[in-house]
Design a protein around this motif. Structure first.
Motif, short mmCIF file in Angstrom:
data_model
loop_
_atom_site.label_atom_id
_atom_site.label_comp_id
_atom_site.label_asym_id
_atom_site.label_seq_id
_atom_site.Cartn_x
_atom_site.Cartn_y
_atom_site.Cartn_z
N LEU A 6 34.98 49.19 36.65
CA LEU A 6 34.51 48.55 37.88
C LEU A 6 33.30 47.66 37.61
CD1 LEU A 6 34.60 48.27 40.99
CD2 LEU A 6 33.09 50.26 41.09
N LEU A 7 32.38 48.15 36.81
CA LEU A 7 31.22 47.34 36.44
C LEU A 7 31.64 46.08 35.69
CD1 LEU A 7 28.11 47.25 36.47
CD2 LEU A 7 28.17 48.48 34.30
N GLU A 8 32.65 46.21 34.84
CA GLU A 8 33.16 45.04 34.12
C GLU A 8 33.75 44.02 35.07
OE1 GLU A 8 36.16 44.16 30.38
OE2 GLU A 8 36.60 45.84 31.71
N LYS A 9 34.51 44.48 36.05
CA LYS A 9 35.10 43.54 37.01
C LYS A 9 34.02 42.82 37.83
CE LYS A 9 39.49 45.90 37.60
NZ LYS A 9 40.47 44.94 37.19
N LEU A 10 32.93 43.51 38.10
CA LEU A 10 31.84 42.89 38.85
C LEU A 10 31.02 41.93 38.00
CD1 LEU A 10 30.58 45.97 40.90
CD2 LEU A 10 31.94 44.04 41.74
N ALA A 11 30.84 42.26 36.73
CA ALA A 11 29.97 41.46 35.87
C ALA A 11 30.67 40.26 35.25
CB ALA A 11 29.39 42.34 34.76
N LEU A 12 31.94 40.38 34.95
CA LEU A 12 32.68 39.28 34.30
C LEU A 12 33.50 38.55 35.35
CD1 LEU A 12 33.87 41.08 31.06
CD2 LEU A 12 31.79 39.79 31.44
N PHE A 13 32.84 37.73 36.12
CA PHE A 13 33.47 37.07 37.26
C PHE A 13 33.95 35.67 36.97
CE2 PHE A 13 28.90 36.61 37.36
CZ PHE A 13 28.74 35.24 37.49
#
Length: 132
Positions: A117-124
Motif C-alpha cells: 500500500l505504501l508503494e502504491k501511494l509513493a510511486l505515483f
C-alpha cells in the motif's frame, strides 16, 4: 533488533545499489546538459529511480525482519512471540505453539501488504514500476 536489522541490511543494500545505478542514460545526459552537480543528480534523479528497488527490498525484508526478531527472542528475551514458541515447545502445548506461528504469519502478511500500500501511494508517476 540487531539480528533483525542484520537480516535486512544486505538485501536492501543490494537493491538500493542496483536502483541508484538504474538511471536512464537520457536522464544522465539531461543532467549533464544543465550542469547538475552530483548532489543534485542524487537528489533529483537517482533517488527517484531507486525508490521502486527500495520497495522491492522492503517486500523481501519485511518477512526476514519478523523471522530475525523471533529467532533473536529464542535465546535472549523474556517476552515476545519467540519466547512463547520456545515455552510452548517445552510444555508440549501444540495449541499455543501453532497459535503463535499463526499470529506471526498473519502479522507478516499484514506488514507485507502495508508495504504494498505504501508503494502504491509513493510511486505515483508513470513508469515508476520496475516490472518492465
Amino acid at each position: 533488533i540487531a539480528i533483525a536489522a542484520i537480516a535486512c541490511v544486505f538485501p536492501t543494500l543490494v537493491n538500493m545499489t542496483r536502483g541508484l545505478r538504474s538511471l536512464d542514460k537520457s536522464v544522465l545526459d539531461f543532467m549533464a546538459i544543465i550542469h547538475a552537480d552530483p548532489a543534485d543528480l542524487l537528489r533529483h534523479a537517482r533517488l527517484f529511480a531507486a525508490l521502486p528497488y527500495l520497495f522491492s527490498a522492503m517486500k523481501i525484508t519485511v518477512g526476514m525482519s519478523v523471522i530475525g526478531a523471533i529467532v533473536a527472542e529464542f535465546t535472549g528475551a523474556n517476552q515476545g512471540i519467540g519466547t512463547i514458541i520456545v515455552n510452548a515447545g517445552y510444555r508440549q502445548d501444540a495449541v499455543m505453539l501453532f497459535s503463535a506461528i499463526f499470529v506471526t504469519s498473519a502479522a507478516t502478511v499484514i506488514f507485507f501488504y502495508a508495504v504494498v500500500l505504501l508503494e502504491k501511494l509513493a510511486l505515483f508517476w508513470p513508469g515508476a514500476d520496475i516490472e518492465n
